[in-house]
Design an enzyme around this catalytic site. Structure first.
Site, short mmCIF file in Angstrom:
data_model
loop_
_atom_site.label_atom_id
_atom_site.label_comp_id
_atom_site.label_asym_id
_atom_site.label_seq_id
_atom_site.Cartn_x
_atom_site.Cartn_y
_atom_site.Cartn_z
N SER A 270 -23.54 -12.70 0.84
CA SER A 270 -24.68 -13.62 0.77
C SER A 270 -24.29 -14.95 1.41
CB SER A 270 -25.08 -13.86 -0.69
OG SER A 270 -25.99 -14.94 -0.80
N ALA B 161 -19.42 -17.63 -6.19
CA ALA B 161 -18.00 -17.31 -6.21
C ALA B 161 -17.76 -15.82 -5.97
CB ALA B 161 -17.39 -17.73 -7.55
N GLY C 113 -26.64 0.49 -4.87
CA GLY C 113 -27.80 -0.38 -5.09
C GLY C 113 -28.94 -0.05 -4.14
N ALA C 114 -29.16 1.24 -3.92
CA ALA C 114 -30.12 1.68 -2.90
C ALA C 114 -31.48 2.05 -3.46
CB ALA C 114 -29.55 2.88 -2.14
N TYR D 291 -22.47 -16.34 -8.99
CA TYR D 291 -22.90 -15.52 -7.86
C TYR D 291 -22.24 -15.99 -6.56
CZ TYR D 291 -26.15 -13.27 -4.56
OH TYR D 291 -26.71 -12.52 -3.55
N GLY E 124 -35.64 14.22 5.81
CA GLY E 124 -34.25 13.80 5.80
C GLY E 124 -33.49 14.45 4.66
N VAL F 162 -21.73 1.11 -10.73
CA VAL F 162 -20.58 1.00 -9.83
C VAL F 162 -19.58 -0.06 -10.28
CG1 VAL F 162 -21.64 2.01 -7.78
CG2 VAL F 162 -22.03 -0.41 -8.28
N ASN G 55 -23.77 -2.43 -1.43
CA ASN G 55 -24.92 -3.34 -1.51
C ASN G 55 -25.25 -3.78 -2.93
OD1 ASN G 55 -27.69 -4.46 -0.56
ND2 ASN G 55 -28.23 -2.95 -2.11
N LYS H 91 -19.71 -13.68 -4.34
CA LYS H 91 -20.03 -13.31 -2.97
C LYS H 91 -19.01 -13.86 -1.98
CE LYS H 91 -23.70 -10.74 -3.47
NZ LYS H 91 -23.58 -9.28 -3.22
#
Length: 254
Positions: free
Chosen positions: A142, A158, A12-13, A156, A54, A63, A89, A160
């Site tokens: 979270s 539950a 999630g980048a 959400y 970089g 994912v 993430n 997290k």
């Protein structure tokens, strides 16, 4: 804090907190695997890293899919030969619906994005870290996993909470192999256009009420979550096992 010679895989980048974490690792010398689902956004983040001299690759992968996770890990190993740091993430809140308004499909989708993904990527990366003799896993949860929030729904929250429980269990299993598994639990962070839009659309009195529940009196910033993730991925956190850092301005105390 240097991560020279390390390889960090960040799911999630391609935007928000994940993008900030990926850029921070790259700025400190790590080679970064930038994962997301939007090719244009992925390439934008990879371009920013390469423009600063970089090393990075972008891998589009869902994912929540085992086969795509396997391809993601294989791509990372093909490009850099190793993975030292995993930051799980990827996530999404699915909207702040009441429990009676959530369909089974919506519930499953939120759990797939926020919890199943953490399981699948951790399961795929853990053998790599074991072969290498150690590593770091940082899972982004979270405050919703610890305290009620009106900005996200029960699915959400539950999911997290599940991330935190899963992380503690895996931390115990992984610690004998020199692998640290820990969690960052952000509060309300000004990190994405979606959250900004939701926040800006709230009535003034509701925003004031939410802020009054945060002892710090303000929302968080990406940099504050980045700092926690970098710390947990560093040698300075080597004695932290299964910990959750609540980066929420004190909201968790209430």
């Amino acid at each position: 804090m240097s991560f020279e010679g390390k390889v960090a895989l960040v799911t999630g980048a391609s935007s928000g907190i994940g993008e900030a974490i990926a850029l921070a690792f790259a700025a400190r010398g790590a080679a970064v695997v930038v994962n997301g689902r939007d090719p244009d956004r992925i390439e934008r983040v990879v371009g920013r890293i390469k423009a600063a001299e970089g090393a990075a690759i972008g891998v589009r992968a869902d994912v929540a899919s085992r086969s795509e996770v396997q391809r993601l890990v294989e791509s990372a190993l093909s490009a850099f030969g190793r993975i030292d740091i995993l930051v799980n993430n990827a996530g999404g809140d699915g909207g702040a619906k009441r429990v009676e308004d959530i369909s089974e499909q919506e519930w499953d989708a939120v759990f797939a994005t926020n919890l199943k993904s953490v399981f699948l990527v951790t399961q795929a990366v853990l053998p790599v870290l074991k072969r290498q003799g150690g590593g770091k896993i940082v899972n982004i949860s979270s405050q919703a996993g610890r305290a009620m929030t009106i900005l996200a729904g029960p699915a959400y929250s539950a999911a997290k909470a599940g991330v935190q429980a899963f992380s503690r269990q895996v931390a115990r299993e992984a610690a004998p192999f020199g692998i640290n598994v820990n969690v960052v639990a952000p509060g309300i962070i000004r990190s994405s256009s979606r959250l900004d839009a939701v926040w800006d659309d709230l009535p003034d009195d509701l925003r004031a009420r939410i802020l009054s529940d945060i002892p710090a009196g303000r929302l968080g910033e990406n940099a504050e979550i980045v700092a926690a993730a970098l710390f947990l991925a560093s040698p300075d956190a080597s004695y932290l096992i299964g910990a959750t850092l609540d980066v929420n301005g004190g909201r968790w105390m209430l």
